[in-house]
Design an enzyme around this catalytic site. Structure first.
Site, PDB file in Angstrom:
ATOM      1  N   HIS A   1       3.380   6.594  -6.807  1.00 36.11           N
ATOM      2  CA  HIS A   1       2.613   7.754  -7.267  1.00 36.11           C
ATOM      3  C   HIS A   1       3.518   8.994  -7.275  1.00 36.11           C
ATOM      4  CE1 HIS A   1      -1.606   9.884  -6.830  1.00 36.11           C
ATOM      5  NE2 HIS A   1      -1.086  10.043  -8.026  1.00 36.11           N
TER       6      HIS A   1
ATOM      7  N   HIS B   1       1.737   4.428  -2.843  1.00 40.05           N
ATOM      8  CA  HIS B   1       1.856   5.891  -2.700  1.00 40.05           C
ATOM      9  C   HIS B   1       3.240   6.345  -3.174  1.00 40.05           C
ATOM     10  CE1 HIS B   1      -1.838   6.704  -0.558  1.00 40.05           C
ATOM     11  NE2 HIS B   1      -1.542   5.947   0.475  1.00 40.05           N
TER      12      HIS B   1
ATOM     13  N   HIS C   1       0.834  -1.206   0.000  1.00 43.11           N
ATOM     14  CA  HIS C   1       0.000   0.000   0.000  1.00 43.11           C
ATOM     15  C   HIS C   1       0.871   1.259   0.000  1.00 43.11           C
ATOM     16  CE1 HIS C   1      -3.593   2.448   1.218  1.00 43.11           C
ATOM     17  NE2 HIS C   1      -2.628   3.220   1.682  1.00 43.11           N
ATOM     18  N   GLU C   2       1.768   1.336   0.974  1.00 45.44           N
ATOM     19  CA  GLU C   2       2.610   2.529   1.074  1.00 45.44           C
ATOM     20  C   GLU C   2       3.525   2.640  -0.147  1.00 45.44           C
ATOM     21  OE1 GLU C   2       1.640   4.607   3.040  1.00 45.44           O
ATOM     22  OE2 GLU C   2       0.503   3.350   4.420  1.00 45.44           O
TER      23      GLU C   2
HETATM   24 ZN   LIG Z   1      -2.785   5.242   2.021  1.00 42.90          ZN
END
Ligand SMILES: [Zn+2]
Length: 681
Positions: A476, A473, A469-470
Site C-alpha cells: 500500500h 500494508h 498481512h504486513e
Molecule cells: Zn494491519
C-alpha cells in the site's frame, strides 16, 4: 555539526545513514525541526490575503520536513530496536512533539486561512485530490479544536501532551514485563514440544547467554507454540498466566492507573469538542461513522462465533477426557487440546505442516504474488546496511525496471523490539516537489531458528498469514502514486487501512497458491495433495475461538470508549463486568486484556478502532471473492483495479474506491463463510 539530520543524505535512494545516527542526535534534530516548522507556519499566516491553495495548503504540506525525517527514524528505531537511551528520549519528547503539533493545528491565523479557502473551495478550480486535501486539512484542524476559545484550546493541547506521555509509558511498561519474564527449561521439561519449537527455544536461550538450556518468552511466536504443544499442564499454566498478566503487576510498570487517566483525558477531549464520548468523536471520521454501525457488525458475528466455539469446546473436552483430564478446559488448555483435535480429526500435525512454510520461501511467495498482481520485482541489497544485522533490505522495481522504493524486512523477535507485527515507513511516496520514493519497513516477531545449526526458520500457517498481512500494508505504501505527502499510501481512514493488508493474505491461503508456494524447506517438493486437502479441510476449525477472542476485545474497546465519564474507571472491575455481561467464554477470554492492549493505549490510533480488522474483513472477503468468481487469482483486469486502490492513498473516498474495484458495495456473506459462521446464527 556531525548531526546527520542536519546534513543532506548522500546514501543510495535516501536510506537513513543508520551507521552515523546516534541517540544524542535526536533531541537537537527535534528541537531544530520544531523551530523550523513554527517559522514555516508563521510565514504561511503572514502571506498575502486572500489565501491561495499554493501559499496555504501546499505550503503546509511542505512544512516540517526536518521534523518528519527525524521523527520517522526515531519512532521506527524505538519500536524495532530500542535502548534505554531511546526510551528516555521518547519519554522526554513525546509530550513536546504532541504539544508542537497541537500548536500548529490550533494556530488561529492558520485556521483562518484554511477556513477561508474551504468556504471558497468551489471557486478555486481544484483537482479532485486537491479538493479532498483541502477538506481533510480543514476537518483535521476542526477536530483538533480550532473552533474552541483560547482557554479550551490550551486545555486541548495540554491533554494531548499528557496523553502522548501516557501512551509512551504504557508501551514501555508492556515491553518491560515482556523482557522481565522468561521460562527457562531443561531437556526434561520439553514434553510434547516438536523439533522446531525446541530449536527456537534453544536459540532464545543462546541469545540470553543460557546456551544448553531452553527459553520460552512472552513473544507470541514463542509462547503460542509452547501453549499448543507442551504436554506439561503446570508449565502451560505458568506461561499463560504470565502472558495475560503483562501490564498488571503492581509497581513502577503497572498499566492499570495509566488506563484510567488515558480514558479520562480522551473523554474530556471528546466533550470539549461537543461529543458525548470518545467513541462518538473517533468514529465520526471513519467509514463506519457511528458506534451503532460498529456494534451492529460486531454483534453479527458474536453469537454465531460463541456457538461455534461451544461446539469446538465439546470436541476439546472429549479428547481431554480420553487423555485423562477430569477438570474443565482452562485458558492454558485450549490451544493444546485444539491441536490434539486437529491431529485426530483432520490427521494434521503442525510439526508436519511447518516445513512447508519456511520463512525464506514465504517471503519469496509474497514477492512473487506482488509481481504477478502488480508487476513489482524485489532485489536483495545487502550493500545497503540497515539498523540491525537481522534486517534484510530489498530494492523494489516496476515492470519497466524503474525504481519504486526500498523495502526493509525485520522478521525476528529480539529483546528491545515491540511485540506484534507492524508495517511502517522511513519515508513516504510523494511527487509534488519532484518524485520521492518510499522507504518501507515490515516488522514481525518470528522465533528465529537455531541459526548456528543453519536450520531454516519455520512459520506456522498463521505466521505466514501475518507475513502477507504486513506485506500488504507495505505494498500500500510502495504502490502509492499521489502528489501530496499527507495523502500518501496508508494515510487512509483506520477502518479502511486493513483492507489492502487483509485482502493480500488471501493470496497466501488460496489453495492454488498453496500448491505453488508451500514447498518443503529441504526437498523443495510441493506439499503432498492429501496433506494440502487436510490443511484446507481444517481451515475453519478453531475459528470460533479466534473470532470470540478477537470480537470480545473489539467489543471491550467499544464499550470502554463509549463511557462518557471514565474518570472513576476501575479497569479490573470493568473487565470482569464486561466478561460477564457478554458471557465471554472463560476458557477463551480476551485476545488483549486492557493492561497490555497496546492498540488502545500505547498510542491513540486504534482507540475505539480495534473493530477495524473485522470491518475491513467484510471488504477483503467480498473483494477476494471477485478473483475466485473470475476463476483466476491473477486476473489482469481485476488486479489492475485492485492496484488502483493501493495507489490512490487518501485521494478519494474509500467506499468510492471499493465500488470502482468491485462494481458494487461490499456484502457480509463472504466474511461469515470464511470464518465458518454462515448458518450459525
Ligand atoms: Zn494491519
Amino acid at each position: 555539526m556531525d548531526n546527520p539530520f542536519f546534513l543532506v543524505w548522500d546514501t543510495p535512494f535516501g536510506m537513513p545513514p543508520f551507521d552515523r545516527i546516534r541517540p544524542e542526535h535526536f533531541p537537537a534534530a527535534f528541537d531544530r525541526g520544531m523551530d523550523e516548522q513554527r517559522a514555516e507556519i508563521a510565514a504561511i499566516v503572514a502571506a498575502p490575503v486572500p489565501a491561495g491553495f499554493a501559499d496555504t495548503i501546499e505550503a503546509l504540506e511542505r512544512s516540517g520536513r526536518l521534523l518528519d525525517r527525524a521523527s520517522r527514524v526515531f519512532f521506527n528505531l524505538d519500536a524495532s530496536d530500542t535502548s534505554p537511551a531511546l526510551e528516555e528520549i521518547a519519554r522526554d519528547y513525546a509530550p513536546k512533539l504532541a504539544q508542537h503539533q497541537m500548536g500548529v493545528a490550533l494556530d488561529p491565523g492558520l485556521y483562518a486561512r484554511v477556513a477561508d479557502l474551504h468556504a471558497r473551495r468551489g471557486e478555486l478550480a481544484l483537482a479532485e485530490d486537491q479538493l479532498r486535501l483541502l477538506d481533510r486539512h480543514h476537518l483535521r484542524l476542526v477536530r483538533a479544536g480550532a473552533l474552541l476559545g483560547p482557554e479550551e484550546k490550551a486545555r486541548m493541547a495540554a491533554l494531548s501532551a499528557r496523553l502522548a506521555t501516557l501512551h509512551t509509558l504504557f508501551g514501555q511498561n508492556v515491553l518491560h514485563d515482556e523482557c522481565e519474564w522468561r521460562l527457562v527449561l531443561e531437556e526434561a521439561d520439553l514434553d510434547g514440544l516438536p523439533g522446531f519449537a525446541r530449536a527456537a527455544a534453544a536459540q532464545a536461550a543462546e541469545e540470553r547467554g543460557l546456551g544448553g538450556r531452553y527459553v520460552v518468552t512472552l513473544a507470541r511466536s514463542s509462547i503460542e507454540p509452547f501453549l499448543t504443544f507442551s504436554a506439561r499442564r503446570d508449565l502451560r499454566r505458568a506461561a499463560h498466566q504470565a502472558w495475560t498478566a503483562r501490564g498488571t503487576h503492581a509497581g513502577a510498570a503497572d498499566n492499570t492507573p495509566l488506563i484510567r487517566e488515558i480514558m479520562a483525558l480522551r473523554a474530556e477531549q471528546a466533550r470539549l469538542l461537543g461529543y458525548d464520548n470518545f467513541a462518538a468523536y473517533r468514529l465520526d471520521d471513519s467509514m463506519a461513522k457511528t458506534d451503532a454501525a460498529v456494534e451492529r457488525l460486531l454483534l453479527q458475528v458474536w453469537e454465531p462465533a460463541k456457538k461455534k466455539a461451544r461446539a469446538e469446546r465439546a470436541a476439546l473436552e472429549e479428547i481431554a477426557r480420553a487423555e485423562g483430564l477430569n477438570e474443565s478446559i482452562e485458558p492454558w488448555d485450549w490451544r493444546y487440546y485444539a491441536e490434539q483435535v486437529r491431529r485426530a480429526r483432520y490427521d494434521l500435525d503442525e510439526a508436519e505442516v511447518k516445513p512447508y512454510f519456511a520463512l525464506d520461501n514465504m517471503v519469496e511467495a509474497a514477492f512473487d504474488t506482488a509481481e504477478r498482481l502488480f508487476g513489482l520485482s524485489f532485489t536483495a541489497r545487502p550493500d545497503l546496511p540497515a539498523y540491525h544485522p537481522d534486517v534484510r533490505v530489498w530494492e523494489v522495481r516496476d515492470r519497466e525496471a524503474s525504481h519504486v522504493g526500498l523495502f526493509l524486512h525485520d522478521n525476528f523477535a529480539r529483546p528491545g523490539k515491540r511485540s506484534g507485527a507492524w508495517s511502517s515507513r522511513y519515508r513516504d511516496q510523494q511527487s509534488f516537489d519532484g518524485p520521492v520514493a518510499p522507504i518501507v519497513v515490515n516488522n514481525n516477531n518470528f522465533a528465529k531458528s537455531d541459526a548456528a545449526g543453519g536450520a531454516p526458520t519455520l512459520l506456522s500457517f498463521d505466521d505466514a498469514r501475518t507475513l502477507f498481512h504486513e506485506f500488504g500494508h507495505g505494498l500500500h505504501a510502495l504502490l502509492s502514486r499521489v502528489r501530496y505527502p499527507s495523502q500518501s499510501g496508508t494515510a487512509v481512514r483506520r477502518d479502511f487501512v486493513e483492507f489492502p493488508s487483509q485482502i493480500f493474505e488471501h493470496w497466501m491461503s488460496a489453495p492454488e497458491n498453496l500448491r505453488r508456494y508451500a514447498r518443503h524447506c529441504q526437498t523443495g517438493e510441493p506439499m503432498p495433495e492429501p496433506l494440502l486437502r487436510r490443511l484446507l479441510a481444517a481451515r475453519t476449525f478453531n475459528e470460533g475461538f479466534a473470532t470470540v477472542e478477537y470480537t470480545a476485545s473489539a467489543l471491550l474497546d467499544l464499550e470502554l470508549h463509549r463511557d462518557p465519564q471514565p474518570e472513576s474507571l476501575d479497569a479490573d472491575r470493568f473487565e470482569r463486568e464486561f466478561l460477564q455481561r457478554y458471557e465471554v467464554p472463560r476458557e477463551i477470554g480476551l485476545r488483549h486484556r486492557p493492561a497490555h492492549f497496546q492498540h488502545l493505549f500505547a498510542g491513540g490510533g486504534y482507540a475505539a478502532g480495534y473493530y477495524a480488522y473485522l470491518w475491513a474483513e467484510v471488504l477483503d472477503a467480498d473483494g477476494f471473492a471477485a478473483f475466485t468468481e473470475a476463476d483466476d487469482l491473477f486476473d489482469p483486469a481485476l488486479a489492475g483495479r485492485l492496484k488502483d486502490i493501493y495507489s490512490a492513498g487518501d485521494t478519494r473516498d474509500p467506499m468510492a474506491l471499493y465500488r470502482a474495484f468491485r462494481g458494487r458495495e461490499p456484502q457480509v456473506a463472504a466474511l461469515l463463510a470464511q470464518r465458518g459462521l454462515a448458518g450459525m446464527a
